[in-house]
Design a protein around this motif. Sequence first.
Motif, PDB file in Angstrom:
ATOM      1  N   LEU A 207      25.221  -0.876   5.898  1.00 12.40           N
ATOM      2  CA  LEU A 207      26.663  -0.637   5.900  1.00 12.40           C
ATOM      3  C   LEU A 207      26.951   0.796   5.467  1.00 12.40           C
ATOM      4  O   LEU A 207      26.101   1.468   4.875  1.00 12.40           O
ATOM      5  CB  LEU A 207      27.374  -1.618   4.955  1.00 12.40           C
ATOM      6  CG  LEU A 207      27.234  -3.111   5.265  1.00 12.40           C
ATOM      7  CD1 LEU A 207      27.780  -3.945   4.121  1.00 12.40           C
ATOM      8  CD2 LEU A 207      27.951  -3.461   6.570  1.00 12.40           C
TER       9      LEU A 207
ATOM     10  N   THR B 186      22.401  -5.067   4.418  1.00 12.94           N
ATOM     11  CA  THR B 186      22.978  -3.957   3.647  1.00 12.94           C
ATOM     12  C   THR B 186      23.154  -2.706   4.507  1.00 12.94           C
ATOM     13  O   THR B 186      23.479  -1.639   3.984  1.00 12.94           O
ATOM     14  CB  THR B 186      22.082  -3.622   2.437  1.00 12.94           C
ATOM     15  OG1 THR B 186      20.801  -3.165   2.902  1.00 12.94           O
ATOM     16  CG2 THR B 186      21.895  -4.844   1.554  1.00 12.94           C
TER      17      THR B 186
ATOM     18  N   LYS C 269      32.241  -2.924   6.751  1.00  8.85           N
ATOM     19  CA  LYS C 269      31.899  -4.264   6.276  1.00  8.85           C
ATOM     20  C   LYS C 269      32.515  -5.304   7.210  1.00  8.85           C
ATOM     21  O   LYS C 269      33.659  -5.174   7.635  1.00  8.85           O
ATOM     22  CB  LYS C 269      32.428  -4.459   4.849  1.00  8.85           C
ATOM     23  CG  LYS C 269      32.019  -5.780   4.222  1.00  8.85           C
ATOM     24  CD  LYS C 269      32.526  -5.885   2.790  1.00  8.85           C
ATOM     25  CE  LYS C 269      32.095  -7.201   2.155  1.00  8.85           C
ATOM     26  NZ  LYS C 269      32.586  -7.322   0.747  1.00  8.85           N
TER      27      LYS C 269
END
Length: 257
Positions: A98, A96, A116
């Motif tokens: 990101l 995660t 992403k």
Amino acid sequence: MNKDQNNFTSEKRKNYSDLLELGIVAAFIFLIICIYVPRAIWDEEESLQGESHFFMENMYDVQNFYKSVMGEYSPDGLWAVQVVNSVRDSLSGDSTYLGNQSITLNNKTFSVNVPKGYDIEFDTTFGFPMMRRDTISDTIATIVMYSEDLSRNDTSYVQKKLLNKFTSDTNFVELVEEVPSERVEVINYYDTYMPDSSMYFCPVSQKPYLISLEDEGNSVRVGSPIEETIVRRRYVLFAFKADNHGFIDDGSKSWDR
């Protein structure tokens, strides 16, 4: 007297013959050297040139990944390598990781914007496409199911691991047989690596590649640091030579032109 003179002449001829044979052997060895040593030197030149091109490609790709998280290119190649690798490591530990994130390197804390798919693109860019063949052992079950569309029983073949799904169906009639089988499955994957600081230096001159920002910082150029032909003697008579290995300018490689 004549006998002694004949012996002397015979011995002299033998010495000449030995010297001639020695000369022939020496000439043959020299011929072999003249054939194989230059070829070995040329192979070394080509190998180092190819390695240098590979390093420049990696440094250019590092710049693109750096820009994807920092919003700009960096003239400091070593710093760019540290940043992009650190982001990849962070994604390995936390999927995660990101968007806007904080990162600390060399006692310096700053923000990065991780897009992403960064990890997937990183692994495919810094990786070699590979293929392997795996032998899969399986069991195929032959079953009979009642088909409402056909209004009759119908035979099907399914993997044993999916058998429970069919046996629990109200249209299941019977299990006919189970047959072990093997199949070969082709797996495509990437043998990934991490770009490191050694790729920032030319393998011949050991000098860092020339990284320059162009078009007001919107494009980057990675060039060979070799300015003059490098000559290194090999076995006195021969020489290793390396000229400038070219450059990558905004994605365009000079050696592909």
